[in-house]
Design an enzyme around this catalytic site. Structure first.
Site, PDB file in Angstrom:
ATOM      1  N   GLN A  72       0.827  -1.210   0.000  1.00 25.60           N
ATOM      2  CA  GLN A  72       0.000   0.000   0.000  1.00 25.60           C
ATOM      3  C   GLN A  72       0.853   1.249   0.000  1.00 25.60           C
ATOM      4  OE1 GLN A  72      -1.060   0.633   4.613  1.00 25.60           O
ATOM      5  NE2 GLN A  72      -1.720  -1.379   3.855  1.00 25.60           N
ATOM      6  N   HIS A  91       0.320   5.751   1.145  1.00 27.79           N
ATOM      7  CA  HIS A  91      -0.503   6.870   1.592  1.00 27.79           C
ATOM      8  C   HIS A  91      -0.156   8.084   0.730  1.00 27.79           C
ATOM      9  CE1 HIS A  91      -1.359   4.235   4.865  1.00 27.79           C
ATOM     10  NE2 HIS A  91      -0.147   4.328   5.375  1.00 27.79           N
ATOM     11  N   GLU A 115       4.143   8.495   8.849  1.00 28.21           N
ATOM     12  CA  GLU A 115       4.047   7.697  10.071  1.00 28.21           C
ATOM     13  C   GLU A 115       5.406   7.149  10.496  1.00 28.21           C
ATOM     14  OE1 GLU A 115       1.203   4.664   9.070  1.00 28.21           O
ATOM     15  OE2 GLU A 115       2.257   4.128   7.254  1.00 28.21           O
ATOM     16  N   HIS A 152       4.714   0.425   1.114  1.00 21.52           N
ATOM     17  CA  HIS A 152       5.089  -0.351   2.293  1.00 21.52           C
ATOM     18  C   HIS A 152       4.053  -1.416   2.615  1.00 21.52           C
ATOM     19  CE1 HIS A 152       2.480   2.935   3.794  1.00 21.52           C
ATOM     20  NE2 HIS A 152       2.035   2.019   4.643  1.00 21.52           N
ATOM     21  N   ARG A 162      -4.425   0.600  -1.695  1.00 21.52           N
ATOM     22  CA  ARG A 162      -3.841  -0.731  -1.812  1.00 21.52           C
ATOM     23  C   ARG A 162      -3.399  -1.005  -3.243  1.00 21.52           C
ATOM     24  NH1 ARG A 162      -8.891  -2.484   0.562  1.00 21.52           N
ATOM     25  NH2 ARG A 162      -8.813  -2.232   2.823  1.00 21.52           N
TER      26      ARG A 162
END
Length: 324
Positions: free
Chosen positions: A99, A101, A117, A175, A195
């Site tokens: 996936q 972001h 993150e 990641h 995804r």
């Protein structure tokens, strides 16, 4: 007047989840469900943390942001009027989807939110690994061909991990978490995930899980090759304390603190901060509230609480998190 706050966790069933949060942290999970995520501090439209301690017990983080934002955050920036961070513990019994972001530059156009993150590996079975970034030399064209062939995992850089490792993931970095890993995740307040591939497995409803290939291709940084684990060195601070910087980013900072000796630590800062216990126990002492924290528990210090004391029961280790 605000005081150090704890919250009730919110558990999320995931097809890749397990029961490790029960074993490691004595969390009272819903029975017979694969729980992949414990949202420890959250101010999302569909999931808001409820205060567990003190006079404000039963109020939630949304209420705090609406009525006491300045006291809570001080100079820290909110996220569209919401608390800026989302804190989770993840139990990846199986692999997560491959996936990405969205970066801030494209998130709005896609109707999503950027998410940078940090992962701290709290527990890992032998052979555990992360999929992070691309193998050196992989091109976008090759990546797209591999998606069509169902072999796109071959394009990912794979990193063996053990407990104590950490990885920083800026938005745009492809990641996935491999199976057999428990992770403390500190992130922007966002829940946008695209995804690329999900191992051809069905979701909790028995149907194939939705993929977002077009959106993913617009988000992936195709120059992000083989990123390394965070290697911040432990430095001695205040005698028996050791501190390791895990993330120092415009969005948030995260430090790991290791204590080898008993004694109080005075936290004097006019900014918001979060303590997350990794091992051992510590108590938070404040004139308005006393809190005993064990591994897997978090405490939010509002900015208006300029002084509180941490009493350590070594050996102990905890994360110290601050929003920007």
């Amino acid at each position: 007047m605000l005081y150090p706050l704890t919250f009730h966790p919110i558990f999320k069933e995931r097809v890749w989840g397990g029961r490790q949060l029960e074993r490691l942290y004595q969390k009272t999970l819903p029975p017979d469900l694969p729980i992949g995520e414990s949202w420890e501090i959250t101010d999302r439209p569909d999931a808001v943390s409820v205060i567990a301690n003190g006079p404000l017990a039963g109020k939630d983080l949304r209420w705090l942001m609406e009525h006491h934002q300045t006291e809570l955050l001080g100079p820290a920036r909110s996220r569209g009027g919401r608390f800026p961070l989302l804190i989770k513990i993840l139990d990846a019994r199986e692999k997560l989807s491959l996936q990405v972001h969205p970066p801030a530059a494209v998130a709005g156009a896609l109707g999503g939110e950027p998410k940078t993150e940090l992962w701290y590996v709290a527990d890992a079975r032998p052979g555990a690994e992360l999929y992070v970034g691309l193998r050196r030399g992989v091109t976008r064209a090759e990546f797209e061909r591999k998606i069509t062939a169902g072999t796109v995992a071959d394009c990912f850089h794979r990193v063996p991990v053990q407990a104590g490792d950490a990885m920083f993931l800026p938005s745009g970095r492809v990641h996935a978490i491999g199976g057999g890993v428990v992770i403390f995740e500190i992130q922007e307040n966002s829940d946008t995930t695209y995804r690329v591939f999900d191992w051809n497995r069905p979701g909790l409803d028995g149907r194939p899980r939705e993929l977002h290939v077009e959106q993913s291709l617009r988000c992936i940084d195709f120059n992000d090759f083989e990123p390394a684990l965070t290697k911040g060195e432990m430095r001695i601070c205040e005698g028996e304390l050791q501190v390791r910087v895990l993330a120092d980013d415009p969005l948030f900072t995260v430090e790991q603190v290791v204590a080898r000796k008993s004694g109080p630590i005075t936290w004097e800062q006019s900014q918001a901060g979060i303590i997350g216990v990794l091992e051992g126990r510590l108590s938070v002492d404040h004139p308005e509230e006393q809190i005993l924290l064990r591994p897997g528990q978090f405490c939010l210090k509002p900015a208006s609480v300029e002084r509180m004391t941490l009493n350590i029961r070594p050996p102990a280790s905890f994360l110290q998190i601050r929003p920007a």
